[in-house]
Design an enzyme around this catalytic site. Sequence first.
Site, PDB file in Angstrom:
ATOM      1  N   ASN A  15      36.814  -7.177  74.591  1.00 40.84           N
ATOM      2  CA  ASN A  15      36.765  -8.643  74.459  1.00 40.84           C
ATOM      3  C   ASN A  15      35.390  -9.139  73.998  1.00 40.84           C
ATOM      4  O   ASN A  15      35.290  -9.985  73.115  1.00 40.84           O
ATOM      5  CB  ASN A  15      37.157  -9.306  75.780  1.00 40.84           C
ATOM      6  CG  ASN A  15      38.573  -8.954  76.175  1.00 40.84           C
ATOM      7  OD1 ASN A  15      39.328  -8.390  75.386  1.00 40.84           O
ATOM      8  ND2 ASN A  15      38.949  -9.273  77.412  1.00 40.84           N
ATOM      9  N   HIS A  63      39.806 -45.623  40.163  1.00 41.28           N
ATOM     10  CA  HIS A  63      41.272 -45.637  39.971  1.00 41.28           C
ATOM     11  C   HIS A  63      41.677 -44.866  38.714  1.00 41.28           C
ATOM     12  O   HIS A  63      42.709 -45.147  38.117  1.00 41.28           O
ATOM     13  CB  HIS A  63      41.832 -47.065  39.882  1.00 41.28           C
ATOM     14  CG  HIS A  63      41.364 -47.971  40.966  1.00 41.28           C
ATOM     15  ND1 HIS A  63      42.083 -48.218  42.117  1.00 41.28           N
ATOM     16  CD2 HIS A  63      40.216 -48.686  41.097  1.00 41.28           C
ATOM     17  CE1 HIS A  63      41.409 -49.047  42.892  1.00 41.28           C
ATOM     18  NE2 HIS A  63      40.270 -49.344  42.298  1.00 41.28           N
ATOM     19  N   SER A  89      48.850 -18.480  27.020  1.00 43.85           N
ATOM     20  CA  SER A  89      50.259 -18.574  27.397  1.00 43.85           C
ATOM     21  C   SER A  89      51.015 -17.417  26.750  1.00 43.85           C
ATOM     22  O   SER A  89      50.692 -17.003  25.631  1.00 43.85           O
ATOM     23  CB  SER A  89      50.825 -19.911  26.902  1.00 43.85           C
ATOM     24  OG  SER A  89      52.228 -19.829  26.767  1.00 43.85           O
ATOM     25  N   LYS A 144      47.921 -22.234  23.293  1.00 42.58           N
ATOM     26  CA  LYS A 144      47.419 -22.649  24.603  1.00 42.58           C
ATOM     27  C   LYS A 144      46.128 -21.958  25.025  1.00 42.58           C
ATOM     28  O   LYS A 144      45.934 -20.777  24.787  1.00 42.58           O
ATOM     29  CB  LYS A 144      48.473 -22.374  25.689  1.00 42.58           C
ATOM     30  CG  LYS A 144      49.709 -23.245  25.605  1.00 42.58           C
ATOM     31  CD  LYS A 144      49.427 -24.721  25.823  1.00 42.58           C
ATOM     32  CE  LYS A 144      49.050 -25.058  27.237  1.00 42.58           C
ATOM     33  NZ  LYS A 144      50.175 -24.991  28.156  1.00 42.58           N
ATOM     34  N   ASN A 200      44.425 -22.267  28.735  1.00 42.29           N
ATOM     35  CA  ASN A 200      44.626 -22.947  30.017  1.00 42.29           C
ATOM     36  C   ASN A 200      43.445 -22.774  30.973  1.00 42.29           C
ATOM     37  O   ASN A 200      42.891 -21.682  31.068  1.00 42.29           O
ATOM     38  CB  ASN A 200      45.888 -22.406  30.698  1.00 42.29           C
ATOM     39  CG  ASN A 200      47.139 -22.674  29.876  1.00 42.29           C
ATOM     40  OD1 ASN A 200      47.228 -23.697  29.200  1.00 42.29           O
ATOM     41  ND2 ASN A 200      48.082 -21.751  29.915  1.00 42.29           N
ATOM     42  N   GLU A 241      42.466 -24.432  38.034  1.00 45.96           N
ATOM     43  CA  GLU A 241      43.747 -24.742  38.691  1.00 45.96           C
ATOM     44  C   GLU A 241      43.936 -23.907  39.959  1.00 45.96           C
ATOM     45  O   GLU A 241      44.415 -24.392  40.984  1.00 45.96           O
ATOM     46  CB  GLU A 241      44.908 -24.461  37.738  1.00 45.96           C
ATOM     47  CG  GLU A 241      44.942 -25.388  36.542  1.00 45.96           C
ATOM     48  CD  GLU A 241      45.917 -24.863  35.483  1.00 45.96           C
ATOM     49  OE1 GLU A 241      47.112 -25.150  35.618  1.00 45.96           O
ATOM     50  OE2 GLU A 241      45.477 -24.156  34.559  1.00 45.96           O
ATOM     51  N   TYR A 243      40.107 -14.194  77.651  1.00 45.66           N
ATOM     52  CA  TYR A 243      40.732 -13.622  76.464  1.00 45.66           C
ATOM     53  C   TYR A 243      42.249 -13.626  76.599  1.00 45.66           C
ATOM     54  O   TYR A 243      42.805 -13.383  77.669  1.00 45.66           O
ATOM     55  CB  TYR A 243      40.247 -12.173  76.244  1.00 45.66           C
ATOM     56  CG  TYR A 243      40.916 -11.529  75.042  1.00 45.66           C
ATOM     57  CD1 TYR A 243      40.422 -11.746  73.758  1.00 45.66           C
ATOM     58  CD2 TYR A 243      42.054 -10.743  75.186  1.00 45.66           C
ATOM     59  CE1 TYR A 243      41.041 -11.179  72.647  1.00 45.66           C
ATOM     60  CE2 TYR A 243      42.688 -10.173  74.078  1.00 45.66           C
ATOM     61  CZ  TYR A 243      42.169 -10.397  72.813  1.00 45.66           C
ATOM     62  OH  TYR A 243      42.788  -9.846  71.723  1.00 45.66           O
ATOM     63  N   GLN A 282      43.741 -12.512  68.803  1.00 47.56           N
ATOM     64  CA  GLN A 282      43.696 -11.533  67.707  1.00 47.56           C
ATOM     65  C   GLN A 282      44.091 -12.204  66.378  1.00 47.56           C
ATOM     66  O   GLN A 282      43.755 -11.722  65.300  1.00 47.56           O
ATOM     67  CB  GLN A 282      44.648 -10.372  68.024  1.00 47.56           C
ATOM     68  CG  GLN A 282      44.606  -9.257  67.011  1.00 47.56           C
ATOM     69  CD  GLN A 282      45.314  -8.013  67.518  1.00 47.56           C
ATOM     70  OE1 GLN A 282      44.792  -7.294  68.353  1.00 47.56           O
ATOM     71  NE2 GLN A 282      46.516  -7.772  67.028  1.00 47.56           N
TER      72      GLN A 282
HETATM   73  N1  ARG Z   1      42.165  -6.276  68.667  1.00 46.53           N
HETATM   74  C1  ARG Z   1      41.778  -7.166  69.700  1.00 46.53           C
HETATM   75  C2  ARG Z   1      41.492  -8.531  69.065  1.00 46.53           C
HETATM   76  O1  ARG Z   1      41.246  -8.567  67.942  1.00 46.53           O
HETATM   77  C3  ARG Z   1      40.567  -6.716  70.403  1.00 46.53           C
HETATM   78  C4  ARG Z   1      40.437  -7.251  71.785  1.00 46.53           C
HETATM   79  C5  ARG Z   1      41.519  -6.672  72.620  1.00 46.53           C
HETATM   80  N2  ARG Z   1      41.350  -6.984  73.980  1.00 46.53           N
HETATM   81  C6  ARG Z   1      42.330  -6.784  74.867  1.00 46.53           C
HETATM   82  N3  ARG Z   1      42.090  -7.100  76.077  1.00 46.53           N
HETATM   83  N4  ARG Z   1      43.515  -6.366  74.496  1.00 46.53           N
HETATM   84  O2  ARG Z   1      41.514  -9.549  69.716  1.00 46.53           O
END
Ligand code: ARG
Length: 470
Positions: free
Chosen positions: A110, A156, A277, A283, A285, A290, A317, A322
């Site tokens: 995490n 405008h 084109s 053309k 473009n 775009e 977390y 993810q």
């Molecule tokens: N692949 C996970 C993500 O991107 C990493 C963290 C995972 N943590 C967990 N407690 N499963 O968030």
Amino acid sequence: MSKLWGGRFTKQTDELVEQYTASISFDQQLAEEDIQGSLAHVTMLGRCGIVPQEDVEQIQQGLAQVLELIRSKEMVYSVSDEDIHMNIEKKLIELIGPVGGKLHTGRSRNDQVATDMHLYLRKHVVIFVELLSKLQIALMEQAKANYDTIVPGYTHLQRAQPILFAHHLMAYVSMFERDIERLQDSYKRINTLPLGAGALAGTTFPIDRHDVAEQLGFDRVYENSLDAVSDRDFIVEFLSNASLVMMHLSRLCEELVLWSSTEFQFIELDDAFCTGSSIMPQKKNPDVAELVRGKTGRVYGNLMGMLTVLKSLPLAYNKDMQEDKEGMLDTVSTLDGALRLFAPMIATMKVNRDRMRQAVRQDFSNATDIADFLVNKGLPFRQAHEVIGKTVLYCIQKNVYLLDLSLEEFKQFSPLFDETIYAVLQPEQVVNARNVYGGTATVQVQAAVGRASEALNRTEAWLHEHENKF
Ligand code: ARG
């Protein structure tokens, strides 16, 4: 080797679950950052006496080997190892044996993944500031070459008042200046280290978060461990800043598309930046313009997606998070592609001054100036407006422009008119009369370019301080 977290489980993971929960297909783009973070982490573990120095050295060497495999594209990623963090750790253990398992001491994926994202965005924000400044340079060069190019200014999308083409281009330089400032400001928050927060509550090991921060060049560490692993504000902020850049680009794209049309013929984009084109041989473009305009949509979508993922997420977390990666990675590559093309496309653009000039001759964009002329003779502005409105209507009915009227005709609308009106109506005079700070008079536009050059110097100094730091 089985799963790194397999101990508690008695059954294999369902194959579809493995595929569904894995992020390796996209988070492998964070491989370099992941190793960078791990190297600093393990170095700190050694310094704090948590992992013996000889083990630290083995791990450092092992990580260097993994990095080589990644760079030479020999690294084989596996979905059953879920993400970049576990793929790298597993490879490390495969290469140096069980000692590799000491790397994850006092750390969680995490705080690890959050660190990777901070490192990744930090690098790209610097690149974007540089690309934006290059675009500003291209716009300013065109501005300098066009101090005497007068073009209708629009409101405008109707001709409003004549302006210098340089003034129009410098409006975009100002927009990109704000974008640069926003990215630089966001850097402060991006450059904050989450590592050391553990899974959510910190760690029982006597780690030194500030040591890791210093090694990695972070200005500070997160105050609160829950916030450290839950915070994705910095990604929202980046996506929002990227959305504004794309919005600015899309407005310029729209103008380039219009200006290069046969109806306008104000500019011609270089052949190298246009496509043809498959059916219509004539053309040419403006595809790049775009496509950048079109790709603005996906960047806005990525911003909305990220905000929605985070809405109501409880601390700390959650796997939902993810989902922060694909939108961010996509935005980085979309913005990068657009900015890299834009500077040379602007630099090579041909400006059709005669055509612009002709457009200014054949319109009523000097009407405000005759009204101002009467005001200077003492008439209240509202009455002057009415008088000139009638004069313009008369011209339209006669199919002529204001400069075509004789003094007698002018006098029919107001006795205040005299010979000097013809000089007042000349496009150069109309432009240069707007001699107010930020206005379109040549001296003002030159001063604006001067100030923008100073801002550019400040950006360069900032880049010098932040570029390739690590
Ligand atoms: N692949 C996970 C993500 O991107 C990493 C963290 C995972 N943590 C967990 N407690 N499963 O968030």
